[in-house]
Every structure is written in C-alpha cells, then in structure tokens.
Scaffold this motif. Structure first.
Motif: not given
Length: 614
Positions: A138-142, A489-493
């Motif tokens: 995706d656009r932001y890398g979620e 986003l990496a942390k949240t994922d």
C-alpha cells in the motif's frame, strides 16, 4: 488482516507450510494453500477473519479462473468499487468480500486499479493469462512484505522470520543493513538485516515473470507536497475534519467488534470523538504507567467520559514491561529500536480481549507536522548559519556534558539530540536526531570506512526530492517516506498482529493524502503551531485542554533500566560490538554519557540474532 507467504522455484510443500506456520499469529482463523507444479509456484495464506467470514476464504480465484490472490489488509471503499465493477459486467461469488473486489478491480483496470483503492494492503496475485506473479504494498506501507531473489528462486512473506524458513534464504546478517540499523534505529526499505532479502517499499509493486524468472519493480505512488491549495485556512481545516470523519466511518465497518485506541492525545481523541458520531457504544482502550512522567491515562479518561465510551484502562509498571523485554526476540520480527513497541504490545494484548479491530491515530504527526523537530529545524538552521565554528564547538561541549534526568523526554535529552548533527549536512539531520550511533562510532566498531551518503541514502533522497521545497516540507517528506513506513507503522503492525488484532489508521486515507499534499507549510503549521490544521479544525469537537496539551509519546523508562542494570543483553555479535557495548554500559551507568538508544538497539539485535541466526 492476514499473513501471506510463497515462492517460485526450489522448495516443497513442507517449506511452504513452515513459512505459513511462522505467521500463524497473523491469521489464526484459517489457512489456505495453492500449488502450480508446472510453474513451481507455491502460495500460502493465514486468515484473520474480519470481513465476509464465509466469502473471503483464500487463496481466492475470480469466477472465470483467470487470477488468484492472497491478500493481507483491507479495502475500505470496496462496496462502492463493487457497484462500479458490477455495472461494468463483473461477476461476484461472495456477498461482500473486499478480496474479491481487489481481484475484479485488477482484471478490469489492470495495475491502474491501485489508484482507486482506499485501504492498506500487501498482496500476491497470480495472473494465469500472463504467467505473472504480482506483489504489491500500500501507499504508506501499513502492511509489510519481504522478498528474496536468488537465481531462479523467488520467495516472499509478510515477515522476515517467515522468509527465513525458505531454503534459498541464508541466515546471514547484511553488512549494509547492519550499518543502517545503527544509523537509523531501524532498517529502512528496501533494505533488511538479512543478506539478499529486501522489503518491498511502500507505494510499489513487483511483476515477476514465471516464464523468464525475472522481475521488475515499479512505483505507482509517491508522497510529494505540491503546495497549490491557497484557500482560507478555515476552509482547509473544515475539509480535513470532514475527510477524517468519512475515513473513520469507513474504518468502523467490519463483521467483528471494533474499538479505538485512546491515549488522550489530540489524534486518538479526535478519532474517538468522530467514531462516537457513527456508533453509540464505542469501546476505547488506553494504557497507563505507574511512573508519573510517562503516564497520560488521566487525559484518556477525560476524553472517554466526555464522549461516553466504554473505556478499558490498563496500568502497567516497569516489572511488567521488563518481562516483555525478555521475550522481545519473539515480538520484533526484524529488530527496530522504537521502545514504544513494549506498551503498544501490552495495549494490543488487552484490546483483543474485547474487540478484533482497533482504530488508531497513526500518521497524523507525520502528515501534519506534529514532532518537536518542526520547532527545532528553523532555530538550528539559524544557529548553524550565524554562530562561528569555535563558539558552536564550545556550546556543543557544554551541552554534551549536561546530565539528562530519567523522566520522559527531559529538556537536556532533547537539547543533546537536537545539537548532535549540527555540523553535518542538513539532509542528514532528521535521522541523526534519532540515531543510536553517529557515523564515526559505527566506523570505530566496524574498523572500516562508513560512507554516510550510502548509510543515509534514503533520508538524503527524501530531503533532496525537490531542491526548491520549504525545509519543513522536506522534513515532512522524511517523516512520511522513511519514519512512518519503517518505524511507526512497522511497530503497530508487529505489536497488533502478534496478538491477532487488526489496526486501522483513518489519517492514512487516500483522500486525506490528496489534501495534505496540496497544502503549503503555512496551512499545516499556521503561526508556528504544529498540527494547526487539525487543532483549529477540531476546536468545536475536543476540550481545550486536550487540543493544546504538550505532545506526549508512548515512552518507557528505558534510561533508568540501563542505569540500574535491569536489562540483560546476550552477546551474539563479534568482539568489537561487545567491547563497545561494555563501554557504553559503563558510561551510561556512571552517567558520563547517556547511551540509551545504542544499548536498547544492541539488546534487540543480539536477542534477535541469538534466536534466529544461531
């Protein structure tokens, strides 16, 4: 929300299932496999059931048998797209599966379909006609996606540790990735810590030919500020709130319970307030700390009371967090030094007891100028241009000798961090403000020259993308392209998927991105106020004390932990790294030089290496 894995070339069903088993936590509700023996194509899917439980089983084929997809993510505008596709003659077998919408969108519009999607995703799509495998992010890398290509072998997975289960991937540290890890505190895409493995960058896709056994990487979207919107600020502020409201409404749609993360900051508070417009009984979740300077749970309670959410507060202490530290090798997938991973993980653990999806405020700080460096950058540019070198040197020595307190983001700590890159080119300032080690320190450990242009290539590219851009727009480009994708986003994922919880970020909607990219810096930081667009837009929604309170991150008392020797670090790296760790530990404990960032990043790396590379 799910996990995906697969490969082309050498390997067996046993290898595929090992890769799939490694991401079981991402999708404990179901699994599916596909093999095309002639093409040597293997696909695996782990499912977390959120939308259309009956119709969303994967791998999924379209009704004509033309294409097959394994999909991790959500397409929030899938209902509108389905209507458009049905009007164009496309047929659907499911009731409301967004995965089937993705398939038919691709078959109708090709890769142009990506510009129509509002969502988060990482998918692998097999086009039987073209004998082509497409990987997209995706656009932001979620949603994450790693891949490795070696000869005629090509493997991919949602997580690095799943990819390590494929026989073509060697468990060997990448020297460049290691340098970048200690320069940034994370490894920015397309790099990784493993030799021969890459992250697919956000906003990109790969088209892999199953015939030629080769691939091309294409970028379909990039964040670029083009300040063309000069409407009055009040119109822009109102439109931002309207778009956010629409994004929240779309992200509340699910076939399972949905809640919100509520820290008490402006971003999560606004998401909570808007969510309550669309649902009567919103569940909210917060986590507090027994150490006062790190705790903001009282603000969360105030917001929950105002909007009458069903609030679930949790309070943790250092002992509980330290228990989590002991098991970080199983949490992080690829090492990253953002210590807020710990409380985020505990928050996810508590949230999933009540709901299966959570809304969060991720992305607001990066898009709308929410960090302290937006204040610091103009001041430091002025100092750098005016003060003589000798005076800067004396001031630097004075600042270096300051003893920071162990409280949350003390003034001394912020000053030391802000000052450290002052004699470096501006294009490196943003990563150096957070860097665990300076370039000279990395060189000392490796005993070899380290080229800062190579190590900071991603940050330099983001800074120089438009030489005529305002410096604060360049800073925004760094935060969106580099920091948001590879840290936040990496942390949240990782924290959420470890507990099989889906997190959705309304601020990262396609329409908000389109608006923000048109706004001059004066609209996003009016009168020098960070996130002014959001604050003025939400003035009639949120209480004044929430709108104008000091920014407070998700910190933990890491500095005092290392001073007290409460974090036990294994020694997996070579002697040079161990010697530097010993020196840093001594300097930190006698408070001659705070080394929290390096000590934490070193701990994570060695714990991970011991678990996965031994």
């Amino acid at each position: 929300m799910c996990g995906i894995a697969g490969f082309v070339g050498a390997g067996s069903e046993t290898d595929l299932r090992a890769m799939s088993d490694a991401i079981l936590h991402r999708g404990p509700d179901g699994e599916g496999y596909y093999q095309a023996e002639e093409q040597r194509l293997f696909l695996a899917h782990r499912r977390l059931t959120i939308v259309d439980p009956e119709g969303g089983v994967q791998p999924m084929w379209d009704v004509t048998g033309t294409a097959c997809v394994i999909f991790n993510g959500e397409i929030y505008n899938h209902r509108d797209l389905r209507k458009e596709l049905e009007a164009a003659g496309r047929q659907f077998a499911s009731d409301h599966s967004d995965t089937e919408v993705l398939l038919n969108a691709y078959l109708t519009w090709g890769m142009d379909c990506l510009h129509r999607l509002d969502g988060m995703w990482a998918f692998a799509l097999y086009d039987k006609r073209k004998q082509e495998l497409i990987l997209c992010r995706d656009r932001y890398g979620e949603k994450p996606l790693y891949y490795g290509a070696r000869g005629e072998n090509f493997a991919f997975a949602s997580e690095l540790t799943a990819l390590l289960e494929h026989p073509s991937i060697e468990r060997r540290l990448c020297p460049v990735g290691l340098k970048k890890y200690f320069a940034y505190g994370y490894v920015p895409a397309p790099n990784s810590l493993i030799e021969g493995v890459c992250k697919l960058p956000a906003g990109c896709y790969i088209a892999y030919s199953l015939v030629a056994r080769q691939f091309v990487l294409e970028r379909y979207w990039t964040f670029a500020i083009q300040p063309t919107d000069h409407r009055p600020s009040r119109e822009v502020n109102a439109e931002l709130i309207q778009l956010l409201d629409q994004a929240v409404a779309l992200r509340l749609e699910a076939d399972v319970p949905v809640g919100v993360f509520l820290s008490g900051g402006i971003d999560s508070s606004l998401v909570t307030a808007l969510a309550c417009r669309h649902h009567e009984h919103i569940e909210s979740f917060s986590i507090g700390f027994d150490e006062a300077s790190y705790d903001e749970s009282d603000y969360a309670r105030q917001v929950a009371e105002k909007f009458q959410t069903r609030h679930h507060p949790s309070v943790v202490n250092s002992d509980e967090l330290l228990k989590l530290v002991a098991g970080t090798d199983g949490l992080i997938d690829e090492p990253m030094g953002d210590a807020s991973l710990l409380p985020t993980t505990l928050l996810c653990r508590e949230t999933v007891k009540h709901v299966k999806v959570g809304l969060a405020g991720d992305g607001a700080d990066e898009l709308l100028c929410g960090y302290q460096p937006y204040y610091a950058l103009p001041i430091l540019r002025l100092i750098n241009g005016v003060l003589p070198g000798a005076l800067k040197g004396r001031m630097g020595s004075f600042i270096e000798n300051l003893q920071p307190s162990s409280g949350y983001l003390s003034f001394e700590y912020l000053l030391k961090r802000a000052w450290r890159p002052l004699n470096q080119p501006e294009s490196r300032w943003a990563p150096l403000w957070m860097s665990p080690l300076m370039i000279e320190e990395i060189q000392d450990v490796l005993d070899e020259p380290v080229d800062p242009e190579e190590v900071f290539a991603e940050a330099i590219s983001a800074w120089n993308h438009n030489p005529d851009a305002h410096p604060l727009d360049k800073l925004t480009k760094f935060y969106v392209d580099i920091y948001l994708q590879n840290d936040i986003l990496a942390k949240t994922d990782r924290a959420s998927m470890r507990h099989s919880l889906e997190i959705r970020a309304p601020f990262l909607s396609k329409d908000i991105a389109d608006l923000v990219q048109q706004l001059p810096i004066g609209k996003r930081m009016q009168w020098g106020i960070t996130k002014s667009t959001l604050k003025f837009g939400a003035a009639d929604i949120l209480p004044t004390n929430i709108l104008w309170r000091r920014k407070h991150g998700f910190g933990v008392p890491m500095q005092s932990w290392f001073e007290e020797g409460r974090v036990q670090t294994p020694h997996h790296l070579d002697d040079r790294w161990q010697m530097m760790h010993a020196r840093a530990q001594t300097a930190h404990q006698d408070r001659s030089k705070p080394e929290t960032a390096f000590l934490w990043n070193y701990h994570l790396l060695t714990s991970w290496a011991e678990a996965h590379l031994s």
